[in-house]
Design a protein around this motif. Structure first.
Motif, PDB file in Angstrom:
ATOM      1  N   SER A  69     -41.707  -5.806  -8.916  1.00 51.28           N
ATOM      2  CA  SER A  69     -43.019  -6.013  -9.508  1.00 51.28           C
ATOM      3  C   SER A  69     -43.323  -4.824 -10.408  1.00 51.28           C
ATOM      4  CB  SER A  69     -44.091  -6.146  -8.427  1.00 51.28           C
ATOM      5  OG  SER A  69     -45.362  -6.337  -9.012  1.00 51.28           O
ATOM      6  N   PHE A  70     -43.790  -5.116 -11.612  1.00 52.54           N
ATOM      7  CA  PHE A  70     -44.136  -4.082 -12.578  1.00 52.54           C
ATOM      8  C   PHE A  70     -45.568  -4.339 -13.028  1.00 52.54           C
ATOM      9  CE2 PHE A  70     -39.665  -5.206 -12.869  1.00 52.54           C
ATOM     10  CZ  PHE A  70     -39.073  -3.997 -12.555  1.00 52.54           C
ATOM     11  N   GLY A  71     -46.419  -3.335 -12.859  1.00 45.60           N
ATOM     12  CA  GLY A  71     -47.828  -3.514 -13.196  1.00 45.60           C
ATOM     13  C   GLY A  71     -48.358  -2.391 -14.059  1.00 45.60           C
ATOM     14  N   SER A  72     -49.363  -2.734 -14.857  1.00 46.96           N
ATOM     15  CA  SER A  72     -50.017  -1.761 -15.709  1.00 46.96           C
ATOM     16  C   SER A  72     -51.517  -2.058 -15.686  1.00 46.96           C
ATOM     17  CB  SER A  72     -49.475  -1.881 -17.134  1.00 46.96           C
ATOM     18  OG  SER A  72     -50.157  -1.007 -17.993  1.00 46.96           O
ATOM     19  N   GLU A  73     -52.311  -1.021 -15.421  1.00 49.53           N
ATOM     20  CA  GLU A  73     -53.761  -1.197 -15.373  1.00 49.53           C
ATOM     21  C   GLU A  73     -54.418  -0.103 -16.203  1.00 49.53           C
ATOM     22  OE1 GLU A  73     -57.426  -1.515 -12.147  1.00 49.53           O
ATOM     23  OE2 GLU A  73     -55.422  -0.996 -11.459  1.00 49.53           O
ATOM     24  N   LYS A  74     -55.459  -0.479 -16.950  1.00 52.95           N
ATOM     25  CA  LYS A  74     -56.203   0.480 -17.760  1.00 52.95           C
ATOM     26  C   LYS A  74     -57.691   0.315 -17.449  1.00 52.95           C
ATOM     27  CE  LYS A  74     -57.096   0.417 -22.440  1.00 52.95           C
ATOM     28  NZ  LYS A  74     -56.715   0.390 -23.846  1.00 52.95           N
ATOM     29  N   VAL A  75     -58.353   1.434 -17.105  1.00 49.72           N
ATOM     30  CA  VAL A  75     -59.786   1.445 -16.822  1.00 49.72           C
ATOM     31  C   VAL A  75     -60.431   2.393 -17.818  1.00 49.72           C
ATOM     32  CG1 VAL A  75     -61.588   1.905 -15.127  1.00 49.72           C
ATOM     33  CG2 VAL A  75     -59.368   1.046 -14.371  1.00 49.72           C
ATOM     34  N   LYS A  76     -61.391   1.871 -18.596  1.00 48.01           N
ATOM     35  CA  LYS A  76     -62.046   2.690 -19.615  1.00 48.01           C
ATOM     36  C   LYS A  76     -63.545   2.711 -19.361  1.00 48.01           C
ATOM     37  CE  LYS A  76     -62.163   3.660 -24.452  1.00 48.01           C
ATOM     38  NZ  LYS A  76     -61.504   3.547 -25.705  1.00 48.01           N
ATOM     39  N   GLN A  77     -64.109   3.925 -19.306  1.00 46.47           N
ATOM     40  CA  GLN A  77     -65.538   4.119 -19.125  1.00 46.47           C
ATOM     41  C   GLN A  77     -65.991   5.154 -20.144  1.00 46.47           C
ATOM     42  OE1 GLN A  77     -66.773   5.286 -15.221  1.00 46.47           O
ATOM     43  NE2 GLN A  77     -68.914   5.424 -15.782  1.00 46.47           N
ATOM     44  N   GLY A  78     -66.659   4.696 -21.190  1.00 46.05           N
ATOM     45  CA  GLY A  78     -67.073   5.594 -22.272  1.00 46.05           C
ATOM     46  C   GLY A  78     -65.856   6.201 -22.938  1.00 46.05           C
ATOM     47  N   THR A  79     -65.794   7.556 -22.985  1.00 48.19           N
ATOM     48  CA  THR A  79     -64.638   8.234 -23.592  1.00 48.19           C
ATOM     49  C   THR A  79     -63.546   8.534 -22.566  1.00 48.19           C
ATOM     50  OG1 THR A  79     -65.668  10.393 -23.250  1.00 48.19           O
ATOM     51  CG2 THR A  79     -66.066   9.315 -25.381  1.00 48.19           C
ATOM     52  N   ASN A  80     -63.820   8.296 -21.292  1.00 49.04           N
ATOM     53  CA  ASN A  80     -62.828   8.546 -20.238  1.00 49.04           C
ATOM     54  C   ASN A  80     -61.964   7.308 -20.022  1.00 49.04           C
ATOM     55  OD1 ASN A  80     -63.969  11.074 -19.870  1.00 49.04           O
ATOM     56  ND2 ASN A  80     -65.304  10.378 -18.225  1.00 49.04           N
ATOM     57  N   GLU A  81     -60.703   7.554 -19.703  1.00 51.66           N
ATOM     58  CA  GLU A  81     -59.771   6.445 -19.507  1.00 51.66           C
ATOM     59  C   GLU A  81     -58.763   6.812 -18.421  1.00 51.66           C
ATOM     60  OE1 GLU A  81     -56.267   4.736 -22.211  1.00 51.66           O
ATOM     61  OE2 GLU A  81     -58.246   4.535 -23.125  1.00 51.66           O
ATOM     62  N   GLU A  82     -58.428   5.824 -17.587  1.00 56.18           N
ATOM     63  CA  GLU A  82     -57.387   5.987 -16.574  1.00 56.18           C
ATOM     64  C   GLU A  82     -56.343   4.902 -16.770  1.00 56.18           C
ATOM     65  OE1 GLU A  82     -58.491   7.390 -12.409  1.00 56.18           O
ATOM     66  OE2 GLU A  82     -60.267   6.271 -13.046  1.00 56.18           O
ATOM     67  N   ARG A  83     -55.074   5.285 -16.647  1.00 57.33           N
ATOM     68  CA  ARG A  83     -53.960   4.326 -16.754  1.00 57.33           C
ATOM     69  C   ARG A  83     -53.093   4.433 -15.509  1.00 57.33           C
ATOM     70  NH1 ARG A  83     -52.046   4.523 -23.060  1.00 57.33           N
ATOM     71  NH2 ARG A  83     -54.131   4.230 -23.902  1.00 57.33           N
ATOM     72  N   PHE A  84     -52.792   3.272 -14.919  1.00 55.67           N
ATOM     73  CA  PHE A  84     -51.978   3.195 -13.710  1.00 55.67           C
ATOM     74  C   PHE A  84     -50.752   2.345 -14.017  1.00 55.67           C
ATOM     75  CE2 PHE A  84     -56.441   3.358 -12.548  1.00 55.67           C
ATOM     76  CZ  PHE A  84     -56.481   4.392 -11.634  1.00 55.67           C
ATOM     77  N   ASN A  85     -49.570   2.860 -13.719  1.00 53.40           N
ATOM     78  CA  ASN A  85     -48.329   2.089 -13.832  1.00 53.40           C
ATOM     79  C   ASN A  85     -47.697   2.035 -12.456  1.00 53.40           C
ATOM     80  OD1 ASN A  85     -48.325   1.558 -16.675  1.00 53.40           O
ATOM     81  ND2 ASN A  85     -47.894   3.713 -16.971  1.00 53.40           N
ATOM     82  N   THR A  86     -47.393   0.825 -11.986  1.00 50.00           N
ATOM     83  CA  THR A  86     -46.812   0.655 -10.655  1.00 50.00           C
ATOM     84  C   THR A  86     -45.483  -0.077 -10.744  1.00 50.00           C
ATOM     85  OG1 THR A  86     -48.016  -1.406 -10.320  1.00 50.00           O
ATOM     86  CG2 THR A  86     -49.055   0.605  -9.516  1.00 50.00           C
ATOM     87  N   THR A  87     -44.580   0.268  -9.842  1.00 45.56           N
ATOM     88  CA  THR A  87     -43.277  -0.389  -9.729  1.00 45.56           C
ATOM     89  C   THR A  87     -42.998  -0.633  -8.256  1.00 45.56           C
ATOM     90  OG1 THR A  87     -42.469   0.787 -11.675  1.00 45.56           O
ATOM     91  CG2 THR A  87     -40.816  -0.208 -10.243  1.00 45.56           C
ATOM     92  N   LYS A  88     -42.583  -1.855  -7.940  1.00 48.46           N
ATOM     93  CA  LYS A  88     -42.182  -2.189  -6.571  1.00 48.46           C
ATOM     94  C   LYS A  88     -40.784  -2.785  -6.617  1.00 48.46           C
ATOM     95  CE  LYS A  88     -46.779  -3.242  -4.795  1.00 48.46           C
ATOM     96  NZ  LYS A  88     -47.627  -4.252  -4.127  1.00 48.46           N
ATOM     97  N   LEU A  89     -39.916  -2.335  -5.719  1.00 50.69           N
ATOM     98  CA  LEU A  89     -38.569  -2.874  -5.575  1.00 50.69           C
ATOM     99  C   LEU A  89     -38.339  -3.131  -4.093  1.00 50.69           C
ATOM    100  CD1 LEU A  89     -36.635  -0.423  -7.907  1.00 50.69           C
ATOM    101  CD2 LEU A  89     -37.311  -2.764  -8.438  1.00 50.69           C
ATOM    102  N   GLY A  90     -37.903  -4.352  -3.765  1.00 47.72           N
ATOM    103  CA  GLY A  90     -37.724  -4.657  -2.354  1.00 47.72           C
ATOM    104  C   GLY A  90     -36.941  -5.926  -2.122  1.00 47.72           C
ATOM    105  N   ALA A  91     -37.078  -6.449  -0.922  1.00 45.14           N
ATOM    106  CA  ALA A  91     -36.363  -7.650  -0.500  1.00 45.14           C
ATOM    107  C   ALA A  91     -37.366  -8.640   0.090  1.00 45.14           C
ATOM    108  CB  ALA A  91     -35.318  -7.289   0.549  1.00 45.14           C
ATOM    109  N   PHE A  92     -36.977  -9.914   0.101  1.00 38.75           N
ATOM    110  CA  PHE A  92     -37.823 -10.929   0.702  1.00 38.75           C
ATOM    111  C   PHE A  92     -36.991 -11.883   1.544  1.00 38.75           C
ATOM    112  CE2 PHE A  92     -36.431 -13.134  -3.097  1.00 38.75           C
ATOM    113  CZ  PHE A  92     -36.284 -14.449  -2.684  1.00 38.75           C
ATOM    114  N   LEU A  93     -37.663 -12.505   2.487  1.00 35.66           N
ATOM    115  CA  LEU A  93     -37.079 -13.539   3.334  1.00 35.66           C
ATOM    116  C   LEU A  93     -38.072 -14.696   3.338  1.00 35.66           C
ATOM    117  CD1 LEU A  93     -34.842 -14.412   5.365  1.00 35.66           C
ATOM    118  CD2 LEU A  93     -36.292 -13.424   7.154  1.00 35.66           C
ATOM    119  N   ARG A  94     -37.597 -15.881   2.968  1.00 38.53           N
ATOM    120  CA  ARG A  94     -38.466 -17.059   2.878  1.00 38.53           C
ATOM    121  C   ARG A  94     -37.980 -18.145   3.828  1.00 38.53           C
ATOM    122  NH1 ARG A  94     -39.636 -20.156  -2.751  1.00 38.53           N
ATOM    123  NH2 ARG A  94     -40.774 -18.226  -3.099  1.00 38.53           N
TER     124      ARG A  94
END
Length: 192
Positions: A69-94
């Motif tokens: 899973s690859f994610g990107s999030e951006k939060v902007k409040q006025g002139t301030n900004e936060e950026r989050f990048n996430t990566t998940k690597l794993g296994a599944f059983l269904r």
């Protein structure tokens, strides 16, 4: 306070065969946009994710594989900004349980490693934080066969636990998530 939430689950596509010895290839794409007013400031939040998965069906009911899973999030409040990048690597059983020729239930257990990188822009000052941890989750879903193995997948949330520990004596987060009924996802799949 004006609040707007737009959520688009663009696709959850899975290709599988209901017979032993086949390959499952799937994935999902998601986008969320949220704007709210906090005091005199408008806070904008945009979130994008892409989650591919590949598995091997070793039994008529069981599939095991790898997920990311690859994610990107951006939060902007006025002139301030936060950026989050996430990566998940794993296994599944269904585990898939056919109910009849039209309906099937499946439950999926996923677990693995996750990392996160946060950048904060406060005027001319930029700070970066990195962390890693683990995740585990169970998601039940319903498959509806529309015609010749082509169908829709529905889930309304799941159960999960994850941790993130930041470098340089940063904070540590532990999160237990029980979101049955709080999430709704629709996907498309094809059984070959």
């Amino acid at each position: 306070m004006k609040k707007m939430l737009v959520m688009v689950a663009l696709a959850v596509v899975s290709f599988a065969n209901a017979q032993k010895g086949t390959i499952l290839v799937g994935g999902s794409i998601g986008y969320t946009s949220n704007t709210r007013t906090l005091g005199n400031n408008e806070v904008k939040n945009n979130d994008f994710s892409f989650s591919p998965k590949v598995g091997y069906q070793f039994h008529e009911n069981w599939t095991v594989g790898g997920e990311a899973s690859f994610g990107s999030e951006k939060v902007k409040q006025g002139t301030n900004e936060e950026r989050f990048n996430t990566t998940k690597l794993g296994a599944f059983l269904r585990y898939t349980m056919p109910l009849n020729q039209t309906f099937a239930f499946f439950a999926e257990l996923g677990t693995g490693f996750q990392s996160e990188k946060n950048k904060t822009y406060a005027g001319p000052i930029t700070t970066t934080a990195k962390g890693d941890g683990m995740y585990i989750g169970v998601t039940p879903a319903l498959f509806i066969d529309m015609k010749k193995g082509f169908g829709l997948n529905f889930n309304i949330g799941g159960l999960g636990y994850n941790t993130i520990s930041y470098e340089n004596n940063g904070p540590e987060y532990k999160n237990f998530d029980f979101n049955f009924g709080k999430a709704f996802n629709i996907g498309v799949s094809k059984n070959f």
